[in-house]
Motif scaffolding. Structure first.
Motif, PDB file in Angstrom:
ATOM      1  N   ALA A 138      -8.193  -7.970 -11.518  1.00 19.61           N
ATOM      2  CA  ALA A 138      -8.769  -8.482 -10.268  1.00 19.61           C
ATOM      3  C   ALA A 138     -10.193  -7.981 -10.142  1.00 19.61           C
ATOM      4  N   LEU A 139     -11.033  -8.834  -9.591  1.00 19.33           N
ATOM      5  CA  LEU A 139     -12.434  -8.522  -9.341  1.00 19.33           C
ATOM      6  C   LEU A 139     -12.766  -9.018  -7.942  1.00 19.33           C
ATOM      7  N   THR A 140     -13.361  -8.152  -7.150  1.00 19.14           N
ATOM      8  CA  THR A 140     -13.660  -8.509  -5.767  1.00 19.14           C
ATOM      9  C   THR A 140     -14.420  -9.829  -5.681  1.00 19.14           C
ATOM     10  N   GLY A 141     -13.874 -10.757  -4.930  1.00 23.18           N
ATOM     11  CA  GLY A 141     -14.493 -12.059  -4.740  1.00 23.18           C
ATOM     12  C   GLY A 141     -14.256 -13.062  -5.838  1.00 23.18           C
ATOM     13  N   ALA A 142     -13.555 -12.662  -6.909  1.00 21.49           N
ATOM     14  CA  ALA A 142     -13.355 -13.557  -8.051  1.00 21.49           C
ATOM     15  C   ALA A 142     -11.882 -13.829  -8.340  1.00 21.49           C
ATOM     16  N   GLY A 143     -10.996 -13.353  -7.485  1.00 20.28           N
ATOM     17  CA  GLY A 143      -9.583 -13.659  -7.641  1.00 20.28           C
ATOM     18  C   GLY A 143      -8.831 -12.650  -8.493  1.00 20.28           C
ATOM     19  N   LEU A 149      -4.833 -16.340 -16.152  1.00 16.72           N
ATOM     20  CA  LEU A 149      -4.314 -17.378 -15.252  1.00 16.72           C
ATOM     21  C   LEU A 149      -4.306 -16.864 -13.822  1.00 16.72           C
ATOM     22  N   PRO A 150      -4.758 -17.676 -12.856  1.00 20.01           N
ATOM     23  CA  PRO A 150      -4.873 -17.189 -11.482  1.00 20.01           C
ATOM     24  C   PRO A 150      -3.521 -16.880 -10.849  1.00 20.01           C
ATOM     25  N   LEU A 151      -3.526 -15.861 -10.011  1.00 18.55           N
ATOM     26  CA  LEU A 151      -2.344 -15.450  -9.271  1.00 18.55           C
ATOM     27  C   LEU A 151      -2.455 -15.882  -7.817  1.00 18.55           C
ATOM     28  N   GLU A 152      -1.300 -16.142  -7.203  1.00 18.22           N
ATOM     29  CA  GLU A 152      -1.265 -16.526  -5.792  1.00 18.22           C
ATOM     30  C   GLU A 152      -0.001 -15.967  -5.170  1.00 18.22           C
ATOM     31  N   VAL A 153      -0.142 -15.385  -3.979  1.00 19.09           N
ATOM     32  CA  VAL A 153       1.014 -14.797  -3.313  1.00 19.09           C
ATOM     33  C   VAL A 153       1.974 -15.884  -2.833  1.00 19.09           C
ATOM     34  N   SER A 154       3.156 -15.451  -2.440  1.00 25.19           N
ATOM     35  CA  SER A 154       4.222 -16.354  -2.000  1.00 25.19           C
ATOM     36  C   SER A 154       3.828 -17.130  -0.748  1.00 25.19           C
ATOM     37  N   LEU A 232      -5.409  -6.457  -6.242  1.00 26.91           N
ATOM     38  CA  LEU A 232      -4.737  -7.630  -6.822  1.00 26.91           C
ATOM     39  C   LEU A 232      -4.115  -8.501  -5.739  1.00 26.91           C
ATOM     40  N   VAL A 233      -3.415  -7.892  -4.783  1.00 24.39           N
ATOM     41  CA  VAL A 233      -2.776  -8.672  -3.716  1.00 24.39           C
ATOM     42  C   VAL A 233      -3.822  -9.351  -2.842  1.00 24.39           C
ATOM     43  N   THR A 234      -4.865  -8.619  -2.473  1.00 26.23           N
ATOM     44  CA  THR A 234      -5.916  -9.210  -1.642  1.00 26.23           C
ATOM     45  C   THR A 234      -6.563 -10.403  -2.329  1.00 26.23           C
ATOM     46  N   GLU A 235      -6.904 -10.236  -3.612  1.00 26.12           N
ATOM     47  CA  GLU A 235      -7.565 -11.316  -4.342  1.00 26.12           C
ATOM     48  C   GLU A 235      -6.615 -12.484  -4.632  1.00 26.12           C
ATOM     49  N   ALA A 236      -5.303 -12.242  -4.560  1.00 25.81           N
ATOM     50  CA  ALA A 236      -4.328 -13.322  -4.729  1.00 25.81           C
ATOM     51  C   ALA A 236      -3.987 -14.001  -3.409  1.00 25.81           C
ATOM     52  N   PRO A 250      -7.387   4.486   1.988  1.00 25.43           N
ATOM     53  CA  PRO A 250      -6.669   5.530   1.251  1.00 25.43           C
ATOM     54  C   PRO A 250      -6.261   6.731   2.105  1.00 25.43           C
ATOM     55  N   GLN A 251      -6.787   6.814   3.330  1.00 31.07           N
ATOM     56  CA  GLN A 251      -6.394   7.895   4.235  1.00 31.07           C
ATOM     57  C   GLN A 251      -5.192   7.529   5.087  1.00 31.07           C
ATOM     58  N   SER A 252      -4.761   6.274   5.053  1.00 29.99           N
ATOM     59  CA  SER A 252      -3.656   5.829   5.894  1.00 29.99           C
ATOM     60  C   SER A 252      -2.349   6.503   5.491  1.00 29.99           C
ATOM     61  N   GLU A 253      -1.438   6.652   6.454  1.00 28.56           N
ATOM     62  CA  GLU A 253      -0.157   7.294   6.205  1.00 28.56           C
ATOM     63  C   GLU A 253       0.919   6.313   5.756  1.00 28.56           C
ATOM     64  N   SER A 254       0.586   5.030   5.735  1.00 30.28           N
ATOM     65  CA  SER A 254       1.537   4.026   5.267  1.00 30.28           C
ATOM     66  C   SER A 254       0.762   2.852   4.685  1.00 30.28           C
ATOM     67  N   PHE A 255       1.495   1.982   4.006  1.00 31.75           N
ATOM     68  CA  PHE A 255       0.867   0.865   3.295  1.00 31.75           C
ATOM     69  C   PHE A 255       1.810  -0.325   3.331  1.00 31.75           C
ATOM     70  N   LEU A 256       1.244  -1.507   3.564  1.00 31.55           N
ATOM     71  CA  LEU A 256       2.014  -2.747   3.541  1.00 31.55           C
ATOM     72  C   LEU A 256       1.182  -3.825   2.873  1.00 31.55           C
ATOM     73  N   ALA A 257       1.776  -4.500   1.902  1.00 25.87           N
ATOM     74  CA  ALA A 257       1.170  -5.667   1.253  1.00 25.87           C
ATOM     75  C   ALA A 257       2.161  -6.806   1.354  1.00 25.87           C
ATOM     76  N   ALA A 258       1.709  -7.949   1.849  1.00 22.22           N
ATOM     77  CA  ALA A 258       2.655  -9.033   2.095  1.00 22.22           C
ATOM     78  C   ALA A 258       1.983 -10.386   1.999  1.00 22.22           C
ATOM     79  N   ALA A 259       2.806 -11.391   1.750  1.00 20.87           N
ATOM     80  CA  ALA A 259       2.344 -12.763   1.908  1.00 20.87           C
ATOM     81  C   ALA A 259       1.958 -12.973   3.367  1.00 20.87           C
TER      82      ALA A 259
END
Length: 272
Positions: A138-143, A149-154, A232-236, A250-259
């Motif tokens: 993944a590259l910022t702004g480039a997917g 092959l491009p990735l896309e979240v659900s 990767l998730v953001t760019e997808a 990175p200082q957060s106490e929790s993390f969530l990545a989702a469609a």
């Protein structure tokens, strides 16, 4: 605290850096693959740590000189379990054997990751899975891409139909974090279709980016665990936050990545 480091040399493109980073993680992965197979036996924590360190040193012997030659002025994060913000400038955040304990146990869930962070923002990342030969980039702004092959979240919009996952950030976790993990799994067992729990975090995040699962969350965590997958998730096309829906750092106490279609529902479940 490490010293502040100079920012990027604009003469070298980030796209070029990403391509060379992918070469480095593939070479390191090949070296780890030669060490993979039989279950490594250990009878004490000291023996376990020595076995883990041997894998790390094998991969770092390839990664460090290659990546340092690309960005001589960039810092190097020594502790793969460290969290929090970095000083300004460029830093390599590397996990030479993500899922190292799986590697030692002859399990397939391990990878090599390298992420270039610039002023606390991930700019590019490469994750290589030696057993499948796959390389995620993944590259910022480039997917985000899997072997080009491009990735896309659900496209999922119903948490009740969603496959979700979580992971243990590290051994010997704080009691408060352990209890929060347990209650979050219980809540998701009620609200989601299926809950997966395994390590390492990065592999779940690859699945979110590729649309194979719909959400991943974790309490606590390290930069090396979360930064590659976050980019990767953001760019997808996915959505990143903490478990309460606030912007993640990175200082957060929790993390969530989702469609995007299930993010708000996941926040509601995890915030109960």
């Amino acid at each position: 605290m490490p010293e502040t480091l100079p920012t990027t040399d604009a003469a070298v493109s980030d796209a070029y850096l990403l391509g060379q980073t992918a070469v480095a993680v593939r070479e390191a992965g090949a070296a780890l693959l030669e060490r993979f197979g039989e279950v490594v036996r250990y009878d004490s924590r000291d023996e376990l740590m020595r076995a883990l360190a041997a894998n790390d040193e094998t991969a770092l012997g390839i990664l460090r000189p290659h990546l340092t030659s690309l960005r001589p002025g960039a810092g190097w994060v020594e502790d793969e379990l460290a969290g929090g913000a970095l000083p300004p400038g460029e830093w390599w955040v590397v996990d030479p054997a993500e899922g190292n304990v799986n590697h030692l146990h002859g399990l397939p869930d391990w990878a090599v990751t390298a992420t270039l962070v610039r002023d606390n923002q991930p700019v590019l990342t490469a994750v290589h899975l030696p057993l499948t030969g796959e390389t995620y980039t993944a590259l910022t702004g480039a997917g985000a891409h899997l072997d080009g092959l491009p990735l896309e979240v659900s496209p999922r919009t119903d948490l009740g139909l969603s496959l979700v996952a979580t992971s243990q950030a590290r051994p010997d976790e704080d009691e408060t974090v352990v209890r929060r993990v347990g209650s979050s799994i219980t809540a998701m067992l009620h609200d989601a279709l299926v809950v997966r729990t395994s390590v390492p975090a990065t592999l779940h995040l690859l699945d979110v980016a590729a649309g194979r699962i719909d959400a991943f969350w974790q309490f606590a965590g390290a930069r090396a665990d979360l930064l590659p997958g976050a980019l990767l998730v953001t760019e997808a096309g996915g959505q990143i936050s903490d478990a309460e829906g606030h912007p993640w750092t990175p200082q957060s106490e929790s993390f969530l990545a989702a469609a995007p279609g299930v993010h708000a529902q996941a926040v509601a479940t995890l915030s109960r």
